[in-house]
Design a protein around this motif. Structure first.
Motif, PDB file in Angstrom:
ATOM      1  N   LYS A   1      26.306  52.068  38.237  1.00 26.41           N
ATOM      2  CA  LYS A   1      24.956  52.211  38.793  1.00 26.41           C
ATOM      3  C   LYS A   1      23.885  52.315  37.704  1.00 26.41           C
ATOM      4  O   LYS A   1      22.695  52.226  37.993  1.00 26.41           O
ATOM      5  N   GLN A   2      24.290  52.490  36.456  1.00 27.92           N
ATOM      6  CA  GLN A   2      23.327  52.504  35.348  1.00 27.92           C
ATOM      7  C   GLN A   2      23.206  51.130  34.696  1.00 27.92           C
ATOM      8  O   GLN A   2      22.418  50.956  33.756  1.00 27.92           O
ATOM      9  N   GLY A   3      23.994  50.160  35.168  1.00 27.63           N
ATOM     10  CA  GLY A   3      23.933  48.818  34.600  1.00 27.63           C
ATOM     11  C   GLY A   3      24.853  48.616  33.420  1.00 27.63           C
ATOM     12  O   GLY A   3      24.811  47.565  32.769  1.00 27.63           O
ATOM     13  N   ASN A   4      25.688  49.607  33.121  1.00 30.01           N
ATOM     14  CA  ASN A   4      26.627  49.488  32.008  1.00 30.01           C
ATOM     15  C   ASN A   4      27.915  48.811  32.475  1.00 30.01           C
ATOM     16  O   ASN A   4      28.316  48.932  33.641  1.00 30.01           O
ATOM     17  N   TRP A   5      28.570  48.114  31.536  1.00 29.03           N
ATOM     18  CA  TRP A   5      29.825  47.455  31.859  1.00 29.03           C
ATOM     19  C   TRP A   5      30.939  48.484  31.954  1.00 29.03           C
ATOM     20  O   TRP A   5      31.293  49.128  30.977  1.00 29.03           O
ATOM     21  N   ALA A   6      31.501  48.651  33.162  1.00 28.33           N
ATOM     22  CA  ALA A   6      32.688  49.485  33.332  1.00 28.33           C
ATOM     23  C   ALA A   6      33.926  48.670  32.984  1.00 28.33           C
ATOM     24  O   ALA A   6      34.916  49.215  32.473  1.00 28.33           O
ATOM     25  N   LEU A   7      33.892  47.382  33.271  1.00 30.77           N
ATOM     26  CA  LEU A   7      34.916  46.421  32.852  1.00 30.77           C
ATOM     27  C   LEU A   7      34.192  45.230  32.262  1.00 30.77           C
ATOM     28  O   LEU A   7      33.296  44.660  32.899  1.00 30.77           O
ATOM     29  N   GLU A   8      34.556  44.861  31.067  1.00 29.00           N
ATOM     30  CA  GLU A   8      33.916  43.724  30.421  1.00 29.00           C
ATOM     31  C   GLU A   8      34.167  42.440  31.228  1.00 29.00           C
ATOM     32  O   GLU A   8      35.221  42.292  31.868  1.00 29.00           O
ATOM     33  N   PRO A   9      33.236  41.494  31.212  1.00 30.79           N
ATOM     34  CA  PRO A   9      33.385  40.246  31.980  1.00 30.79           C
ATOM     35  C   PRO A   9      34.404  39.293  31.346  1.00 30.79           C
ATOM     36  O   PRO A   9      34.039  38.345  30.642  1.00 30.79           O
ATOM     37  N   GLU A  10      35.669  39.568  31.615  1.00 31.36           N
ATOM     38  CA  GLU A  10      36.732  38.756  31.021  1.00 31.36           C
ATOM     39  C   GLU A  10      37.791  38.352  32.048  1.00 31.36           C
ATOM     40  O   GLU A  10      38.876  37.901  31.684  1.00 31.36           O
ATOM     41  N   TYR A  11      37.441  38.481  33.346  1.00 31.74           N
ATOM     42  CA  TYR A  11      38.404  38.178  34.395  1.00 31.74           C
ATOM     43  C   TYR A  11      37.940  36.980  35.225  1.00 31.74           C
ATOM     44  O   TYR A  11      36.741  36.763  35.426  1.00 31.74           O
ATOM     45  N   PHE A  12      38.915  36.228  35.715  1.00 35.07           N
ATOM     46  CA  PHE A  12      38.604  35.069  36.537  1.00 35.07           C
ATOM     47  C   PHE A  12      38.073  35.493  37.904  1.00 35.07           C
ATOM     48  O   PHE A  12      37.252  34.803  38.497  1.00 35.07           O
ATOM     49  N   SER A  13      38.570  36.592  38.414  1.00 35.44           N
ATOM     50  CA  SER A  13      38.064  37.124  39.681  1.00 35.44           C
ATOM     51  C   SER A  13      38.364  38.612  39.747  1.00 35.44           C
ATOM     52  O   SER A  13      39.331  39.090  39.139  1.00 35.44           O
ATOM     53  N   ILE A  14      37.522  39.335  40.484  1.00 34.42           N
ATOM     54  CA  ILE A  14      37.721  40.759  40.763  1.00 34.42           C
ATOM     55  C   ILE A  14      37.431  40.949  42.242  1.00 34.42           C
ATOM     56  O   ILE A  14      36.321  40.675  42.707  1.00 34.42           O
ATOM     57  N   ILE A  15      38.439  41.411  42.987  1.00 34.41           N
ATOM     58  CA  ILE A  15      38.306  41.525  44.435  1.00 34.41           C
ATOM     59  C   ILE A  15      38.395  42.991  44.843  1.00 34.41           C
ATOM     60  O   ILE A  15      39.365  43.674  44.507  1.00 34.41           O
ATOM     61  N   PRO A  16      37.387  43.510  45.572  1.00 37.35           N
ATOM     62  CA  PRO A  16      37.463  44.893  46.043  1.00 37.35           C
ATOM     63  C   PRO A  16      38.365  45.011  47.260  1.00 37.35           C
ATOM     64  O   PRO A  16      38.408  44.123  48.110  1.00 37.35           O
ATOM     65  N   CYS A  17      39.090  46.109  47.353  1.00 39.64           N
ATOM     66  CA  CYS A  17      39.923  46.400  48.518  1.00 39.64           C
ATOM     67  C   CYS A  17      39.941  47.909  48.709  1.00 39.64           C
ATOM     68  O   CYS A  17      40.691  48.618  48.028  1.00 39.64           O
ATOM     69  N   ASP A  18      39.058  48.384  49.591  1.00 42.65           N
ATOM     70  CA  ASP A  18      38.881  49.810  49.834  1.00 42.65           C
ATOM     71  C   ASP A  18      38.526  50.509  48.520  1.00 42.65           C
ATOM     72  O   ASP A  18      37.488  50.221  47.928  1.00 42.65           O
ATOM     73  N   THR A  19      39.381  51.413  48.041  1.00 44.58           N
ATOM     74  CA  THR A  19      39.077  52.120  46.789  1.00 44.58           C
ATOM     75  C   THR A  19      39.766  51.485  45.588  1.00 44.58           C
ATOM     76  O   THR A  19      39.852  52.108  44.526  1.00 44.58           O
ATOM     77  N   PHE A  20      40.230  50.255  45.730  1.00 42.29           N
ATOM     78  CA  PHE A  20      40.938  49.574  44.644  1.00 42.29           C
ATOM     79  C   PHE A  20      40.212  48.282  44.266  1.00 42.29           C
ATOM     80  O   PHE A  20      39.376  47.764  45.012  1.00 42.29           O
ATOM     81  N   TRP A  21      40.573  47.796  43.074  1.00 44.85           N
ATOM     82  CA  TRP A  21      40.104  46.489  42.617  1.00 44.85           C
ATOM     83  C   TRP A  21      41.321  45.676  42.186  1.00 44.85           C
ATOM     84  O   TRP A  21      42.206  46.199  41.496  1.00 44.85           O
ATOM     85  N   ILE A  22      41.358  44.405  42.608  1.00 47.26           N
ATOM     86  CA  ILE A  22      42.438  43.509  42.202  1.00 47.26           C
ATOM     87  C   ILE A  22      41.880  42.573  41.131  1.00 47.26           C
ATOM     88  O   ILE A  22      40.942  41.814  41.382  1.00 47.26           O
ATOM     89  N   LEU A  23      42.454  42.648  39.940  1.00 47.99           N
ATOM     90  CA  LEU A  23      41.984  41.863  38.805  1.00 47.99           C
ATOM     91  C   LEU A  23      42.853  40.631  38.619  1.00 47.99           C
ATOM     92  O   LEU A  23      44.065  40.678  38.804  1.00 47.99           O
ATOM     93  N   ASP A  24      42.233  39.534  38.223  1.00 49.98           N
ATOM     94  CA  ASP A  24      42.949  38.281  37.949  1.00 49.98           C
ATOM     95  C   ASP A  24      42.453  37.752  36.607  1.00 49.98           C
ATOM     96  O   ASP A  24      41.265  37.438  36.454  1.00 49.98           O
ATOM     97  N   ASN A  25      43.359  37.675  35.634  1.00 51.64           N
ATOM     98  CA  ASN A  25      42.965  37.179  34.313  1.00 51.64           C
ATOM     99  C   ASN A  25      43.276  35.693  34.128  1.00 51.64           C
ATOM    100  O   ASN A  25      43.240  35.176  33.018  1.00 51.64           O
ATOM    101  N   GLY A  26      43.593  35.019  35.237  1.00 46.78           N
ATOM    102  CA  GLY A  26      43.891  33.593  35.178  1.00 46.78           C
ATOM    103  C   GLY A  26      45.366  33.293  35.207  1.00 46.78           C
ATOM    104  O   GLY A  26      45.776  32.214  35.607  1.00 46.78           O
ATOM    105  N   LYS A  27      46.182  34.260  34.800  1.00 50.90           N
ATOM    106  CA  LYS A  27      47.637  34.089  34.796  1.00 50.90           C
ATOM    107  C   LYS A  27      48.342  35.211  35.559  1.00 50.90           C
ATOM    108  O   LYS A  27      49.379  34.995  36.176  1.00 50.90           O
ATOM    109  N   GLU A  28      47.763  36.394  35.499  1.00 53.77           N
ATOM    110  CA  GLU A  28      48.413  37.559  36.083  1.00 53.77           C
ATOM    111  C   GLU A  28      47.415  38.359  36.926  1.00 53.77           C
ATOM    112  O   GLU A  28      46.202  38.176  36.810  1.00 53.77           O
TER     113      GLU A  28
END
Length: 343
Positions: free
Chosen positions: A214-241
């Motif tokens: 909420k302060q505009g800071n990177w909590a996760l650097e922009p290095e993922y192909f996709s990030i999908i929210p699911c309730d209180t979780f996030w599913i990360l995809d780095n292109g292979k895994e």
């Protein structure tokens, strides 16, 4: 038969003639006395009034029909979308602009093309006037932020993303910019919605995604192909895994080759591995089942080649990792591995 028809016709005509004579007598048509004259005048006056009333009704009906044909409002029908106890959104069924009406029946906003309601407890609705986008309060129906943005997104957790002269910025309920991640707008961009105090945002080239707080800071650097929210979780995809993390960025399931499905109804995370086997985890990442079978399908074979080779089975069921129960036509069965070898 001919005589019967003639007699019937003569009787009918005499009957009708008698009724006509009776009416003329009652109405005083054959009475030349003062009473008959008065009676004829009364009947004539009533008949004239009936003709005038009928003519007037026909004229009024014709006028309303012609006026209705040229009155566009009479052709417009609206569906009502409930917003709150104090405001409703009226959507035209024939392409006309919609409008917002408050509980007093006053149109507070007109010329609306579409609206998008906010998430959670936010109260500002995003709407378009056909050229720009702004926001109005769903509890009052009044404009909160005038249409001024080429692109704008819904409010979530107190903020909304807007396209400010080609740059994505986040504003609060007053229109003040509170987060400026310095990223450009790209046509077709979607999202910019906060979940669990974080928002998926792309980097300058929009080829990788990360999370900002909420302060505009990177909590996760922009290095993922996709990030999908699911309730209180996030599913990360780095292109292979794929990997699963919590809302506070703690890893639940490390990166693995496969796909992930989070089932909150029974409190599990189901991961499909690269070899198509499945594992189930708790919401804390603890393994529940190392080999999970979600469904069993029976397969039947009727080919002559299999019968000649002695490999014809009435059904085959997967009962474990690389283990199959093959039931023969005679009622018995054997256990085979994935290579077809008898166990």
């Amino acid at each position: 038969m001919k005589r019967a028809l003639i007699l019937f016709w003569k009787g009918l005509t005499r009957f009708l003639s008698a009724i006509a004579d009776w009416f003329t007598v009652i109405l005083g048509m054959k009475d030349d006395s003062a009473y008959g004259k008065i009676l004829r005048r009364i009947v004539g006056t009533c008949f004239t009034l009936m003709v005038l009333l009928g003519t007037s009704a026909a004229v009024v009906g014709t006028y309303e029909g012609i006026a209705g044909a040229f009155n566009d409002d009479s052709k417009v029908f609206y569906d009502i979308q409930y917003l709150s106890r104090n405001a409703n959104y009226y959507i035209s069924e024939c392409g006309e602009d919609g409008y917002v009406e408050n509980a007093d029946g006053k149109k507070t906003i007109t010329g609306i093309k579409w609206i998008n309601k906010p998430l959670g407890f936010d109260s500002l609705v995003c709407y378009s006037d056909g050229e720009k986008r702004g926001y109005f309060n769903l509890y009052t129906g009044n404009v909160a932020i005038e249409p001024q943005y080429a692109h704008a997104w819904i409010f979530s957790e107190g903020v909304a993303a807007v396209d400010d002269e080609g740059w994505i910025k986040f504003i609060d309920g007053t229109g003040k910019v509170v987060i400026d991640p310095r990223i450009p707008y790209y046509p077709g961009a979607e999202g910019y919605v906060f979940h669990n105090k974080h928002c998926v945002v792309h980097k300058d080239r929009r080829d990788r995604f990360g999370l900002i707080d909420k302060q505009g800071n990177w909590a996760l650097e922009p290095e993922y192909f996709s990030i999908i929210p699911c309730d209180t979780f996030w599913i990360l995809d780095n292109g292979k895994e794929r990997s699963v993390i919590t809302d506070n960025m703690q890893t639940v399931i490390p990166f693995f080759t496969g796909s992930v499905m989070i089932s909150l109804s029974d409190g599990t995370i189901i991961a499909t591995m690269e070899d198509h086997t499945m594992k189930t985890f708790t919401l804390k990442g603890e393994v529940i089942e190392d080999f999970c079978i979600q469904n069993i399908e029976a397969m039947t074979y009727d080919t002559e080649e299999l019968q000649a080779a002695g490999l014809s089975y009435s059904s085959i069921e997967a009962i474990g990792a690389d283990l199959y129960f093959c039931k023969s036509n005679e009622g018995g069965g054997v256990l085979l591995n994935g290579k077809g070898e008898k166990i």
